[in-house]
Design a protein around this motif. Structure first.
Motif, PDB file in Angstrom:
ATOM      1  N   HIS A   3     -60.204  20.561  -8.314  1.00 36.59           N
ATOM      2  CA  HIS A   3     -60.154  20.727  -6.864  1.00 36.59           C
ATOM      3  C   HIS A   3     -59.950  22.196  -6.500  1.00 36.59           C
ATOM      4  O   HIS A   3     -60.648  22.751  -5.661  1.00 36.59           O
ATOM      5  CB  HIS A   3     -58.992  19.886  -6.345  1.00 36.59           C
ATOM      6  N   LEU A   6     -63.031  24.284  -7.404  1.00 33.49           N
ATOM      7  CA  LEU A   6     -64.132  24.061  -6.465  1.00 33.49           C
ATOM      8  C   LEU A   6     -63.873  24.758  -5.131  1.00 33.49           C
ATOM      9  O   LEU A   6     -64.767  25.383  -4.556  1.00 33.49           O
ATOM     10  CB  LEU A   6     -64.313  22.557  -6.261  1.00 33.49           C
ATOM     11  N   LYS A 229     -39.166  36.427 -21.455  1.00 26.58           N
ATOM     12  CA  LYS A 229     -39.643  35.041 -21.548  1.00 26.58           C
ATOM     13  C   LYS A 229     -39.685  34.317 -20.209  1.00 26.58           C
ATOM     14  O   LYS A 229     -40.498  33.442 -19.983  1.00 26.58           O
ATOM     15  CB  LYS A 229     -38.764  34.248 -22.527  1.00 26.58           C
ATOM     16  N   HIS A 230     -38.739  34.619 -19.327  1.00 30.86           N
ATOM     17  CA  HIS A 230     -38.676  33.845 -18.084  1.00 30.86           C
ATOM     18  C   HIS A 230     -39.092  34.633 -16.852  1.00 30.86           C
ATOM     19  O   HIS A 230     -39.794  34.126 -15.996  1.00 30.86           O
ATOM     20  CB  HIS A 230     -37.269  33.273 -17.888  1.00 30.86           C
ATOM     21  N   ARG A 233     -43.335  36.238 -16.507  1.00 24.25           N
ATOM     22  CA  ARG A 233     -44.442  35.383 -16.103  1.00 24.25           C
ATOM     23  C   ARG A 233     -44.328  34.996 -14.637  1.00 24.25           C
ATOM     24  O   ARG A 233     -45.321  34.926 -13.913  1.00 24.25           O
ATOM     25  CB  ARG A 233     -44.460  34.131 -16.985  1.00 24.25           C
ATOM     26  N   ASN A 234     -43.089  34.755 -14.189  1.00 20.29           N
ATOM     27  CA  ASN A 234     -42.911  34.383 -12.796  1.00 20.29           C
ATOM     28  C   ASN A 234     -43.161  35.555 -11.844  1.00 20.29           C
ATOM     29  O   ASN A 234     -43.460  35.359 -10.680  1.00 20.29           O
ATOM     30  CB  ASN A 234     -41.502  33.839 -12.571  1.00 20.29           C
ATOM     31  N   VAL A 307     -51.305  31.157 -14.593  1.00 20.61           N
ATOM     32  CA  VAL A 307     -49.903  31.563 -14.636  1.00 20.61           C
ATOM     33  C   VAL A 307     -49.003  30.486 -14.032  1.00 20.61           C
ATOM     34  O   VAL A 307     -47.942  30.175 -14.544  1.00 20.61           O
ATOM     35  CB  VAL A 307     -49.710  32.892 -13.874  1.00 20.61           C
ATOM     36  N   PRO A 309     -48.358  26.690 -12.927  1.00 27.81           N
ATOM     37  CA  PRO A 309     -48.801  25.297 -13.030  1.00 27.81           C
ATOM     38  C   PRO A 309     -48.817  24.567 -11.690  1.00 27.81           C
ATOM     39  O   PRO A 309     -49.491  23.555 -11.554  1.00 27.81           O
ATOM     40  CB  PRO A 309     -47.779  24.674 -13.984  1.00 27.81           C
ATOM     41  N   ARG A 310     -48.076  25.100 -10.719  1.00 28.20           N
ATOM     42  CA  ARG A 310     -48.040  24.406  -9.424  1.00 28.20           C
ATOM     43  C   ARG A 310     -49.394  24.470  -8.731  1.00 28.20           C
ATOM     44  O   ARG A 310     -49.751  23.600  -7.958  1.00 28.20           O
ATOM     45  CB  ARG A 310     -46.951  24.995  -8.527  1.00 28.20           C
ATOM     46  N   ARG A 312     -52.207  24.719 -10.573  1.00 27.98           N
ATOM     47  CA  ARG A 312     -53.095  24.018 -11.478  1.00 27.98           C
ATOM     48  C   ARG A 312     -52.945  22.517 -11.323  1.00 27.98           C
ATOM     49  O   ARG A 312     -53.893  21.776 -11.363  1.00 27.98           O
ATOM     50  CB  ARG A 312     -52.701  24.462 -12.882  1.00 27.98           C
ATOM     51  N   ARG A 313     -51.695  22.080 -11.170  1.00 29.43           N
ATOM     52  CA  ARG A 313     -51.455  20.635 -11.183  1.00 29.43           C
ATOM     53  C   ARG A 313     -50.770  20.151  -9.926  1.00 29.43           C
ATOM     54  O   ARG A 313     -49.783  19.443  -9.972  1.00 29.43           O
ATOM     55  CB  ARG A 313     -50.615  20.265 -12.410  1.00 29.43           C
ATOM     56  N   GLY A 314     -51.317  20.555  -8.777  1.00 30.06           N
ATOM     57  CA  GLY A 314     -50.791  20.068  -7.500  1.00 30.06           C
ATOM     58  C   GLY A 314     -49.373  20.500  -7.284  1.00 30.06           C
ATOM     59  O   GLY A 314     -48.747  21.089  -8.138  1.00 30.06           O
ATOM     60  N   GLY A 315     -48.826  20.200  -6.089  1.00 29.57           N
ATOM     61  CA  GLY A 315     -47.414  20.491  -5.897  1.00 29.57           C
ATOM     62  C   GLY A 315     -47.195  21.520  -4.864  1.00 29.57           C
ATOM     63  O   GLY A 315     -47.451  21.428  -3.750  1.00 29.57           O
TER      64      GLY A 315
END
Lengths: 315, 540
Positions: A3, A6, A229-230, A233-234, A307, A309-310, A312-315
């Motif tokens: 989604h 696209l 590490k934390h 990336r954020n 980077v 996931p929110r 990438r995978r909704g949210g």
């Protein structure tokens, strides 16, 4: 993810369509007729008219727009009025200088900004941070053409490590090409690295005050490891945004530096084309740059999703 | 056997004394509770044990864990203690996990950094630990990201990563304060179980006396950086010695004196209201999915009445209050205020808007920090038909401030100059300044300390009697709802499943869900409570 992808692709295509329309019609309403410009002041109206017909300038704007766009899609940019060669050839020549220069400058600026930003953020408030903030302030304030002249004075004229300008093409060898692009790349990278380092620092500092950093510390991670590490990336989202903008700027905005170092790049091409009313070159090169900017932003959007996931995978 | 001995612990941050001479011991397997109001030093004590105090802090004294004085350890040595010997969980599960790392990896990280485990071994143990906190892998993949699970589940993950290495002591700092009652009850039960089965000690920090009564073996009451009283839990509740403990206890059970109210005519009518939100489609051509937030809700509020609205998070409470205020459009049904229909959006007439005001939970977040109080409180004046002159405005603002117990000089101050309780008073003043008929109190006292909460409840009560106000009191805190409302609505899954007079709902709940909700709400055992509830809160 699909989604998101696209929706990004649709927005990419829409931006391209709108950009091509705007570029074409803005240039259309600019005064100055290429045919009369090419033939000089004393040309007879008939000669001008016949040249116009030859160049296709007697068609309605709409038809010319579609001709132009359909040409662009298959890589046919038309023929330059002044150089009398296909624009694609001109562009290919020039992009061999501009693209490597932009990438080189970007690489330098990232290579400087990342560690510098990390150090400043981890030693926040300390001497290192203070010094870095001062230097980057200076880096942003110094005009890059002036800095470029200093570089030439010191490294080319005094030390004779590099040539003072010009570009002999990649045929002379890869390292030779890189060598002639080094000073311009450094001149371009200074400002960009300063901006990027500051963005990096503030993004990291912002991230370091988040609750999950405290959780990570409570797990037993050292300050350094938490940072790498934390936090890193954020903190990438704002940094990536700036990186994307910088690449676009470096590709198109190097006109002055190209002039200082006498480099045959896209910036100089467009500059000369404007002076000579070579509108079809201007149109095509501007469109190409817009295309590059939009594609880079599209790639940045995709990296966001990698980077975060929110996204990438909704949210 | 004594596991942790803290003696003579002093902390100052930038020369300001934060903790003074704190001394306590925790036995192995014991649950040791800390209670006190915000700023009393509870969290600082915990952070001092972990040596995670803010910059510029200075720590002296002794913290002996299992024979080792933690104060003497280097930062490097402390890193190996944190997560291995001492685990810690925090208040905000929503933000306590790294949003870009899977939950499995976050649990495994604890195991990996303390050495001895390969990545795959660590992942296997992480799965076991997640199952241990009732997040079994068949239902919750370790590859999930924090945003894909609920707040209660996130807190479970936090617990899993804190206990992954079976620490000797677990510190829980307000672990359930941000959760609703049912989730809170589950997390508390889980913690109790883990302490018993893993033979850990637990240092439990909370402002909630009912929670501490349920959890702790021993309790320390803290006030301004000192422990003022320390007893076994039962003895503390049955025989409080220190004035501050008594005051705290009284305030947490405080019920404002109810004056006889004239029950007026129906003011707000909500009829068969329905509101659904579009959900983002997973695939482009899928059928549009909806999240139904409110399904066919009807109720009314009379003039001068206080109506409570309770339910778990996500049950539709906030959506309902937004639709009443006309901030969110309805899909079906009708809402009328004083006989006039509420229409959302710009079309809503000012004369209607000025009849309703709202006070939110976070008093700081709902003010513009760059404006002075005078301007902030004057904000609703644009709803009046007749615009007021500057001097009239100022006069009315001052009257409103005086009415909520603030001073005339406060008009020219900025919001950061006030405490949490004072800010909430300002929020109330802002709501009251245009003399509304209905005030929606959306978790308006939830973020306040118990003694401040008691004062605010008193204030609300006074204002209600004076102006014959109607209140819609939305809260997850059942104790407060019981204390201040006339009637209660219980909401679940967007529907009102039970409605009735407050005493009836609390004493004889009919619906199973209401019963569960009431059971989940922590209470101080009845035999511990003595008849002195309404004393001593005023001096706070």
């Amino acid at each position: 993810m699909l989604h998101y992808l696209l929706s990004r692709i649709i927005s990419l295509l829409l931006s391209l369509a709108v950009a091509s329309l705007v570029i074409f019609f803005v240039i259309e309403i600019i005064p100055g007729d290429p045919a009369s410009f090419m033939l000089g002041l004393n040309a007879s109206p008939e000669t001008v008219a016949s040249l116009k017909a030859e160049l296709g300038l007697d068609q309605t704007p709409l038809i010319r727009y579609f001709d132009w766009v359909s040409g662009l899609v298959v890589g046919d940019f038309g023929i330059s009025y002044t150089y009398k060669v296909p624009i694609s050839e001109l562009v290919v020549d020039r992009i061999q200088v501009s693209l490597p220069l932009a990438l080189y400058a970007l690489l330098l600026s990232t290579a400087i900004a990342f560690p510098v930003g990390l150090i400043a953020a981890s030693k926040r408030g300390g001497t290192a941070d203070f010094g870095i903030m001062g230097f980057t302030q200076l880096g942003i304030a110094v005009p890059n053409f002036w800095f470029a002249m200093l570089l030439v004075l010191f490294f080319a004229i005094n030390l004779r490590w590099f040539s003072a300008g010009g570009f002999s093409g990649w045929d002379a060898g890869f390292w030779y090409g890189i060598k002639s692009l080094t000073l311009p790349a450094i001149a371009l990278a200074l400002t960009q690295a300063s901006i990027l380092a500051r963005v990096m620092r503030s993004a990291l500092i912002d991230t370091l005050s988040q609750d999950y950093i405290r959780t990570a510390r409570a797990k037993g991670l050292s300050q350094r490891r938490v940072l790498i590490k934390h936090a890193l990336r954020n903190a990438m989202i704002p940094v990536l945004t700036i990186l994307g903008l910088q690449f676009s700027f470096l590709l198109a905005g190097a006109i002055i530096i190209e002039n200082v170092f006498f480099l045959p790049g896209l910036g100089r091409l467009i500059f000369q084309a404007i002076i000579q009313r070579d509108l079809i070159v201007v149109e095509s090169v501007v469109m190409l740059m817009v295309f590059a900017v939009i594609v880079v932003n599209f790639l940045v959007d995709l990296t966001y999703a990698m980077v975060d996931p929110r996204l990438r995978r909704g949210g | 056997m004594t596991l942790l001995t803290v003696s003579g612990l002093n902390i100052s941050i930038n020369e300001e004394v934060i903790l003074k001479d704190v001394e306590f011991t925790v036995d192995q397997g014991e649950v040791f509770g800390f209670v006190g109001e915000s700023g009393s030093g509870k969290s600082m004590t915990a952070l001092a044990l972990m040596n995670l105090l803010p910059r510029g802090s200075d720590r002296t004294g002794q913290i002996i864990l299992d024979g080792k004085n933690l104060i003497d350890l280097s930062e490097r040595e402390m890193c190996s203690i944190r997560g291995r010997d001492i685990g810690m969980i925090f208040q905000e599960p929503m933000t306590a996990l790294n949003p870009v790392m899977t939950i499995g990896n976050q649990v495994a990280e604890t195991l990996i950094i303390h050495g001895g485990y390969s990545r795959s071994e660590a992942m296997t143990i992480a799965r076991e630990k997640l199952a241990r906190v009732e997040m079994p892998t068949n239902r919750f993949s370790p590859d999930l990201y924090p945003h894909e699970i609920s707040g209660g589940q996130r807190q479970r993950v936090c617990i899993a990563l804190a206990i992954a290495l079976r620490p000797k002591i677990l510190i829980a700092d307000e672990p359930t304060t941000a959760l609703d009652v049912s989730t809170q009850a589950q997390i508390l039960d889980l913690l109790k179980l883990l302490v018993k089965e893993e033979q850990m000690s637990l240092l439990f920090i909370t402002h909630d006396l009912a929670v501490i009564a349920k959890m702790a073996d021993k309790v320390a009451v803290m006030q301004t950086g000192r422990i003022v009283e320390m007893e076994t839990t039962r003895e503390l509740f049955q025989d409080m010695k220190h004035d501050y403990s008594k005051k705290l206890f009284a305030a947490s059970n405080y019920i404002p004196e109810t004056k006889t109210k004239t029950r007026g005519v129906s003011f707000l009518e909500v009829r068969e209201v329905y509101r659904a939100y579009k959900l983002p489609n997973k695939r482009i051509l899928d059928k549009q999915n909806y999240n139904v937030a409110i399904r066919g809700v009807s109720f009314s509020i009379s003039k001068g009445e206080s109506l409570g609205l309770v339910g778990e998070s996500g049950c539709g409470k906030s959506t309902l209050s937004r639709t009443i205020l006309g901030l969110d459009p309805l899909q079906k049904g009708q809402i009328t205020v004083d006989g006039v229909e509420v229409i959302s959006g710009r079309k809503m007439p000012h004369s209607l808007r000025k009849k309703m005001q709202v006070v939110f939970q976070d008093p700081f977040g709902s003010f513009n920090p760059r404006h002075k109080v005078g301007r902030l409180v004057a904000e609703p004046f644009h709803l009046l038909e007749k615009s007021l002159s500057v001097s009239e405005q100022r006069e009315r603002v001052i009257t409103a401030l005086l009415e909520v117990g603030l001073r005339e000089t406060d008009v020219d101050k900025y919001i950061h100059e006030f405490s949490g309780g004072q800010r909430q008073r300002i929020a109330i003043a802002r709501a009251m300044v245009i003399k509304p008929d209905l005030v929606i109190l959306d978790e308006a006292v939830s973020a306040l300390d118990v003694s401040i909460r008691a004062q605010i409840l008193d204030l609300l009560n006074e204002l209600q009697v004076q102006h014959n106000l109607s209140y819609l009191f939305i809260s997850h805190d059942l104790t407060v709802v019981r204390a201040v409302t006339d009637r209660v609505l219980v909401m679940q899954g967007g529907k009102i499943i039970e409605e009735g007079r407050t005493d009836r709902i609390f004493d004889r709940p009919q619906h199973d869900y209401t019963k569960r909700l009431l059971q989940a709400s922590p209470r101080i055992p009845a035999e511990w409570v003595k008849e002195e509830t309404n004393q001593g809160y005023h001096t706070g």
